[in-house]
Scaffold this motif. Sequence first.
Motif, PDB file in Angstrom:
ATOM      1  N   ALA A 112       4.571  -4.700 -10.004  1.00  0.00           N
ATOM      2  CA  ALA A 112       3.778  -4.001  -8.993  1.00  0.00           C
ATOM      3  C   ALA A 112       3.563  -2.533  -9.316  1.00  0.00           C
ATOM      4  CB  ALA A 112       4.451  -4.131  -7.627  1.00  0.00           C
ATOM      5  N   THR A 113       4.317  -2.001 -10.272  1.00  0.00           N
ATOM      6  CA  THR A 113       4.267  -0.564 -10.526  1.00  0.00           C
ATOM      7  C   THR A 113       3.549  -0.183 -11.810  1.00  0.00           C
ATOM      8  OG1 THR A 113       6.446  -0.677 -11.589  1.00  0.00           O
ATOM      9  CG2 THR A 113       6.398  -0.143  -9.242  1.00  0.00           C
ATOM     10  N   GLU A 146      15.177 -10.908 -10.699  1.00  0.00           N
ATOM     11  CA  GLU A 146      15.365 -10.050  -9.529  1.00  0.00           C
ATOM     12  C   GLU A 146      14.427  -8.845  -9.520  1.00  0.00           C
ATOM     13  OE1 GLU A 146      17.777 -11.012 -11.552  1.00  0.00           O
ATOM     14  OE2 GLU A 146      18.849 -12.482 -10.322  1.00  0.00           O
ATOM     15  N   GLU A 147      14.020  -8.381 -10.701  1.00  0.00           N
ATOM     16  CA  GLU A 147      13.232  -7.146 -10.763  1.00  0.00           C
ATOM     17  C   GLU A 147      11.772  -7.358 -11.122  1.00  0.00           C
ATOM     18  OE1 GLU A 147      14.875  -4.678 -13.819  1.00  0.00           O
ATOM     19  OE2 GLU A 147      14.599  -6.165 -15.405  1.00  0.00           O
ATOM     20  N   LYS A 165      -6.417  -1.515  -9.914  1.00  0.00           N
ATOM     21  CA  LYS A 165      -7.614  -1.437  -9.095  1.00  0.00           C
ATOM     22  C   LYS A 165      -8.826  -1.710  -9.971  1.00  0.00           C
ATOM     23  CE  LYS A 165     -10.180   1.560  -5.956  1.00  0.00           C
ATOM     24  NZ  LYS A 165     -10.261   2.901  -5.327  1.00  0.00           N
ATOM     25  N   PRO A 166      -9.671  -2.688  -9.615  1.00  0.00           N
ATOM     26  CA  PRO A 166     -10.810  -3.035 -10.460  1.00  0.00           C
ATOM     27  C   PRO A 166     -11.793  -1.876 -10.564  1.00  0.00           C
ATOM     28  CG  PRO A 166     -10.450  -4.690  -8.740  1.00  0.00           C
ATOM     29  CD  PRO A 166      -9.599  -3.512  -8.419  1.00  0.00           C
ATOM     30  N   ALA A 186       0.685  -7.299  -4.289  1.00  0.00           N
ATOM     31  CA  ALA A 186       0.609  -6.411  -5.447  1.00  0.00           C
ATOM     32  C   ALA A 186       0.619  -7.170  -6.770  1.00  0.00           C
ATOM     33  CB  ALA A 186       1.758  -5.414  -5.421  1.00  0.00           C
ATOM     34  N   THR A 187       1.103  -8.416  -6.773  1.00  0.00           N
ATOM     35  CA  THR A 187       1.253  -9.147  -8.035  1.00  0.00           C
ATOM     36  C   THR A 187       0.582 -10.517  -8.044  1.00  0.00           C
ATOM     37  OG1 THR A 187       3.373 -10.079  -7.277  1.00  0.00           O
ATOM     38  CG2 THR A 187       3.462  -8.018  -8.512  1.00  0.00           C
ATOM     39  N   SER A 188       0.036 -10.963  -6.929  1.00  0.00           N
ATOM     40  CA  SER A 188      -0.475 -12.334  -6.837  1.00  0.00           C
ATOM     41  C   SER A 188      -1.632 -12.611  -7.794  1.00  0.00           C
ATOM     42  CB  SER A 188      -0.916 -12.635  -5.404  1.00  0.00           C
ATOM     43  OG  SER A 188      -1.957 -11.758  -4.994  1.00  0.00           O
ATOM     44  N   ARG A 189      -2.369 -11.558  -8.206  1.00  0.00           N
ATOM     45  CA  ARG A 189      -3.523 -11.772  -9.090  1.00  0.00           C
ATOM     46  C   ARG A 189      -3.149 -11.782 -10.566  1.00  0.00           C
ATOM     47  NH1 ARG A 189      -8.281  -7.881  -6.555  1.00  0.00           N
ATOM     48  NH2 ARG A 189      -8.532  -8.983  -4.576  1.00  0.00           N
TER      49      ARG A 189
END
Length: 249
Positions: A53-54, A46-47, A137-138, A83-86
Amino acid sequence: MRELDRMKVQHTKPSVLICSGNANFYVLLAHILASEGFQTTLVSEEEIVDQAATRPVTAIILDSAEDSELTLRTCAAIKASDATSRIPTIALVSSGDERYYLALLKAGVDENFVRPVSPARLLAYLGSLPRNGANDKPPAVAQGEKGAGTFGALRIEPGRRLVRYGDEEVQFGPIEFNLLRCLLEAPGRVRSRLDLIAAAWPSNRYVQPRTVDVHIGRLRRSLERLTGRNLIRTVRATGYAIDIDEISD
């Protein structure tokens, strides 16, 4: 000052999120990863998206031992979030549950390991990943970055597994990026599935031809979204080739 230095060291450690309902398994896995310098956090299904993402995250490990269907939904949620797909996502599939192997690939998982997984194999995979966090961020690209190359209108940056086309860019998972590099070594030449397996997977892995097809399909769709063209050609009963003459600056 010592406490501050300790906190800085912890912050710079590569972070791995582990989603497992088995606390004992998590403790064992955390101990193995800590021995190689990884910092681990146990998170629930759930988390996990919010947690990933943070913070900078090197990889996510999903343990499917208790509920493979839940793992499928969790993986899909991770890959559906910008935010998390990569973030490279690894599924640990129970022996006898291999039917979920392809389902997880289609859900977007980057790698599957069948339990009991060899610690050396898991560590080797994690060690091949960038440690700055795939959702961070790259950093700016250094001029003349080592290993970067231009292929037609495509520019690849191996250090971050990044492919640029004009002002657009996409970051690939390790398997898809290795497949792309293999195809780009000789644009237009047909690469067999055995060639692609040798280029993209560890030598001690058994990889089914269907698995190659799934990853090629993901690579093809990503390149098509990036360039607006279908660059990868399927040669029936033989393999695949990439045609970069189809695109221009």
